[in-house]
Design a protein around this motif. Sequence first.
Motif, PDB file in Angstrom:
ATOM      1  N   VAL A   1       0.842  -1.208   0.000  1.00 11.21           N
ATOM      2  CA  VAL A   1       0.000   0.000   0.000  1.00 11.21           C
ATOM      3  C   VAL A   1       0.879   1.261   0.000  1.00 11.21           C
ATOM      4  O   VAL A   1       0.710   2.161  -0.841  1.00 11.21           O
ATOM      5  N   HIS A   2       1.827   1.318   0.919  1.00  7.92           N
ATOM      6  CA  HIS A   2       2.591   2.565   1.080  1.00  7.92           C
ATOM      7  C   HIS A   2       3.520   2.843  -0.104  1.00  7.92           C
ATOM      8  O   HIS A   2       3.730   4.004  -0.461  1.00  7.92           O
ATOM      9  N   ASP A   3       4.084   1.790  -0.717  1.00  6.14           N
ATOM     10  CA  ASP A   3       4.910   2.034  -1.913  1.00  6.14           C
ATOM     11  C   ASP A   3       4.088   2.738  -2.986  1.00  6.14           C
ATOM     12  O   ASP A   3       4.567   3.667  -3.650  1.00  6.14           O
ATOM     13  N   ARG A   4       2.850   2.280  -3.130  1.00  4.13           N
ATOM     14  CA  ARG A   4       2.000   2.895  -4.164  1.00  4.13           C
ATOM     15  C   ARG A   4       1.596   4.317  -3.781  1.00  4.13           C
ATOM     16  O   ARG A   4       1.485   5.196  -4.626  1.00  4.13           O
ATOM     17  N   VAL A   5       1.375   4.522  -2.496  1.00  4.05           N
ATOM     18  CA  VAL A   5       1.022   5.875  -2.025  1.00  4.05           C
ATOM     19  C   VAL A   5       2.173   6.842  -2.328  1.00  4.05           C
ATOM     20  O   VAL A   5       1.977   7.926  -2.887  1.00  4.05           O
ATOM     21  N   VAL A   6       3.369   6.416  -1.962  1.00  3.26           N
ATOM     22  CA  VAL A   6       4.523   7.306  -2.126  1.00  3.26           C
ATOM     23  C   VAL A   6       4.810   7.533  -3.616  1.00  3.26           C
ATOM     24  O   VAL A   6       5.099   8.657  -4.042  1.00  3.26           O
TER      25      VAL A   6
ATOM     26  N   HIS B   1      11.421   4.565   6.927  1.00  2.00           N
ATOM     27  CA  HIS B   1      11.606   3.944   5.616  1.00  2.00           C
ATOM     28  C   HIS B   1      11.385   4.949   4.472  1.00  2.00           C
ATOM     29  O   HIS B   1      12.087   4.901   3.467  1.00  2.00           O
ATOM     30  N   TYR B   2      10.409   5.832   4.648  1.00  3.46           N
ATOM     31  CA  TYR B   2      10.009   6.670   3.503  1.00  3.46           C
ATOM     32  C   TYR B   2      10.524   8.111   3.536  1.00  3.46           C
ATOM     33  O   TYR B   2      10.614   8.751   2.498  1.00  3.46           O
ATOM     34  N   LYS B   3      10.818   8.649   4.722  1.00  2.72           N
ATOM     35  CA  LYS B   3      11.262  10.062   4.757  1.00  2.72           C
ATOM     36  C   LYS B   3      12.682  10.163   4.231  1.00  2.72           C
ATOM     37  O   LYS B   3      13.500   9.269   4.445  1.00  2.72           O
ATOM     38  N   SER B   4      12.984  11.271   3.626  1.00  2.00           N
ATOM     39  CA  SER B   4      14.343  11.462   3.117  1.00  2.00           C
ATOM     40  C   SER B   4      15.307  11.645   4.283  1.00  2.00           C
ATOM     41  O   SER B   4      14.906  12.038   5.392  1.00  2.00           O
ATOM     42  N   ALA B   5      16.598  11.368   4.020  1.00  2.29           N
ATOM     43  CA  ALA B   5      17.614  11.514   5.065  1.00  2.29           C
ATOM     44  C   ALA B   5      17.637  12.959   5.568  1.00  2.29           C
ATOM     45  O   ALA B   5      17.813  13.212   6.765  1.00  2.29           O
ATOM     46  N   VAL B   6      17.443  13.896   4.657  1.00  2.17           N
ATOM     47  CA  VAL B   6      17.478  15.316   5.049  1.00  2.17           C
ATOM     48  C   VAL B   6      16.342  15.618   6.031  1.00  2.17           C
ATOM     49  O   VAL B   6      16.544  16.246   7.078  1.00  2.17           O
TER      50      VAL B   6
ATOM     51  N   ARG C   1      17.258  15.051  26.417  1.00  2.00           N
ATOM     52  CA  ARG C   1      17.436  13.790  27.146  1.00  2.00           C
ATOM     53  C   ARG C   1      16.438  12.723  26.702  1.00  2.00           C
ATOM     54  O   ARG C   1      16.423  11.609  27.246  1.00  2.00           O
ATOM     55  N   GLY C   2      15.606  13.082  25.734  1.00  2.00           N
ATOM     56  CA  GLY C   2      14.688  12.090  25.162  1.00  2.00           C
ATOM     57  C   GLY C   2      13.678  11.540  26.157  1.00  2.00           C
ATOM     58  O   GLY C   2      13.289  10.375  26.075  1.00  2.00           O
ATOM     59  N   LEU C   3      13.190  12.405  27.060  1.00  2.00           N
ATOM     60  CA  LEU C   3      12.249  11.911  28.079  1.00  2.00           C
ATOM     61  C   LEU C   3      10.785  12.099  27.676  1.00  2.00           C
ATOM     62  O   LEU C   3       9.888  11.555  28.310  1.00  2.00           O
ATOM     63  N   LEU C   4      10.537  12.913  26.630  1.00  2.00           N
ATOM     64  CA  LEU C   4       9.145  13.158  26.236  1.00  2.00           C
ATOM     65  C   LEU C   4       8.697  12.124  25.202  1.00  2.00           C
ATOM     66  O   LEU C   4       9.197  12.087  24.077  1.00  2.00           O
ATOM     67  N   ASN C   5       7.761  11.304  25.603  1.00  2.00           N
ATOM     68  CA  ASN C   5       7.146  10.282  24.741  1.00  2.00           C
ATOM     69  C   ASN C   5       8.186   9.502  23.923  1.00  2.00           C
ATOM     70  O   ASN C   5       8.123   9.451  22.682  1.00  2.00           O
ATOM     71  N   PRO C   6       9.131   8.854  24.614  1.00  2.00           N
ATOM     72  CA  PRO C   6      10.185   8.138  23.879  1.00  2.00           C
ATOM     73  C   PRO C   6       9.620   7.000  23.026  1.00  2.00           C
ATOM     74  O   PRO C   6       8.610   6.390  23.378  1.00  2.00           O
ATOM     75  N   GLY C   7      10.273   6.778  21.893  1.00  2.00           N
ATOM     76  CA  GLY C   7       9.858   5.680  21.011  1.00  2.00           C
ATOM     77  C   GLY C   7       8.690   6.023  20.113  1.00  2.00           C
ATOM     78  O   GLY C   7       8.204   5.172  19.378  1.00  2.00           O
ATOM     79  N   LYS C   8       8.231   7.268  20.158  1.00  2.00           N
ATOM     80  CA  LYS C   8       7.138   7.675  19.288  1.00  2.00           C
ATOM     81  C   LYS C   8       7.686   8.590  18.186  1.00  2.00           C
ATOM     82  O   LYS C   8       8.618   9.353  18.434  1.00  2.00           O
ATOM     83  N   VAL C   9       7.106   8.505  17.031  1.00  2.00           N
ATOM     84  CA  VAL C   9       7.426   9.303  15.837  1.00  2.00           C
ATOM     85  C   VAL C   9       8.819   8.959  15.299  1.00  2.00           C
ATOM     86  O   VAL C   9       8.959   8.481  14.178  1.00  2.00           O
ATOM     87  N   LEU C  10       9.862   9.207  16.095  1.00  2.00           N
ATOM     88  CA  LEU C  10      11.234   8.962  15.616  1.00  2.00           C
ATOM     89  C   LEU C  10      11.813   7.725  16.282  1.00  2.00           C
ATOM     90  O   LEU C  10      11.520   7.462  17.446  1.00  2.00           O
TER      91      LEU C  10
END
Length: 471
Positions: A415-420, A442-447, A462-471
């Motif tokens: 699905v996502h390959d076709r979306v992108v 997987h899909y966002k550019s390195a930049v 320090r990565g204390l806000l909602n760790p493991g989400k988004v990034l």
Amino acid sequence: MTHSGATALEQLKRIVGADHVLTAAPDVEPFVVDARGRYRGAARAVVQPGSTAEVSDVVRACSEASLPLVPQGGNTGMCGGATPDARGDAIVLSLARMRAIRGVDRANATITVEAGATLAAVQDAARAADLLFPLSLASEGSCTIGGNLSTNAGGTAVLRYGNARDLVLGVEVVLADGRVWDGLRALRKDNTGYDLKQLFIGSEGTLGIVTAAVLELFAAPNARVTALAALADVAHAVELLHAMKQALGDRLAGFELISARALHLSRKHHPGSPDPLPGHPWYTLLQVDDTAVDPPLADAVETALAHAAERDIIADATIAQSREQAARLWALRENISEAQRREGQNIKHDIALPISAIAQFVAQTEAAVIDAFPGARVIVFGHLGDGNLHYNVAAADGADARQFVANTPAVNRIVHDRVVAAGGSISAEHGIGQLKRDELAHYKSAVELDLMRRIKSALDPRGLLNPGKVL
Ligand code: FAD
Ligand code: MLT
Ligand code: ZN
């Protein structure tokens, strides 16, 4: 629990009051499972502050004790963003007690609200001032403004009024170090440097805790027409969207797509639902609003639909004759999400595409999915007016839903390959949370990823806000 963990809990109790620190398993349980029942985490405690000052003190105390914080509003999010991980060291920071409507400024057409106010409460407060807060989601009775801003929620009125981010003039945010940024400006023009509020909107609790916001209000409509049209395929639905925009202009407030399969599920799990135009493969639900006094709106919609029928764009249509009928038509659409939950797990996609690419995407992607997973049921619905589809893939009738969901990575790729490839987005309105974190990488550019990581480490080193989400 470690000594320092126990000390931190004592301090949190002193800040918010012992009654507002939940640690008993049955009390914590509803806060560590997501709305779809897909994620189950664990937490050291759920902390419910009652003011911005308390949020600030809680964040400071957690920072000193190196405790991760997971902000949570109504816990209706679709991507597991508000669910802590399974390690059990996090504090769930629930904004639910902070639900004051701080004030309505009628002349400025703004409302200032606390983050834990439900969307429905904000809509009601706007209505009481004879104004409209247009954000509209099926979850509006439970989701909160803090969650809406943090996910940049979309919903059914984006076509006319924009996403949550377009409706915000100012925010108040508690930063990762406990400082409060008072950005509660009520201005429609403000070019004094970077637009910081937009950084926090859509950041899913990873950059700061939203504690309050100034939201824009609009004139309330004097007339509203709701209509359901039946169509042969998605290409005709796209044609109808164009025709309705031409005929009705910005009075077209909502344009939703419903496949027969989605309608079937909605009706199956909500007995007593009507079946107004049986036997068609696709439907669109339209909402048309007019703020003029006594506008001839029903006639305008009827004429536009009659022209569409003459041009064979639609096969049939019905216009609601009362508020009750309109509500029943809307329920068919708004109940789909809950119906899917009751039906069992499925692989959800919340995608955005240029509207011109949607018909071809739907035709080609379904063929590819069925080819790889014979019998799989593709259930399509969504906000066609915004180019946003909920493209969900469920197990074949009678097959084990949980087993099928194990195919998520392979189905996502199809699905996502076709979306992108079509110039689209893998998250239109639900965000990333933990569900799509790897897909984002997987899909966002390195930049783009580098810029996002740099913003994250600038605001939450320090990565204390909602760790493991988004990034
Ligand atoms: P939560 O689920 O509690 O949290 C969502 C994210 O925001 C998490 O990452 C959390 O950490 C963060 N967060 C919450 N509050 C704060 C805060 N104060 N400060 C910082 N971060 C915070 N979404 C749409 O966009 N469009 C729809 O049409 C739509 N329809 C839905 C229909 C149903 C039936 C359901 C169950 C959900 C639907 N949703 C929809 C998804 C969901 O309701 C939205 O994402 C909503 O904005 C989440 O609000 P919440 O208060 O429940 O946030
Ligand atoms: C909807 O439009 O109904 C929501 O975004 C919820 C969902 O996708 O399940
Ligand atoms: Zn949606």
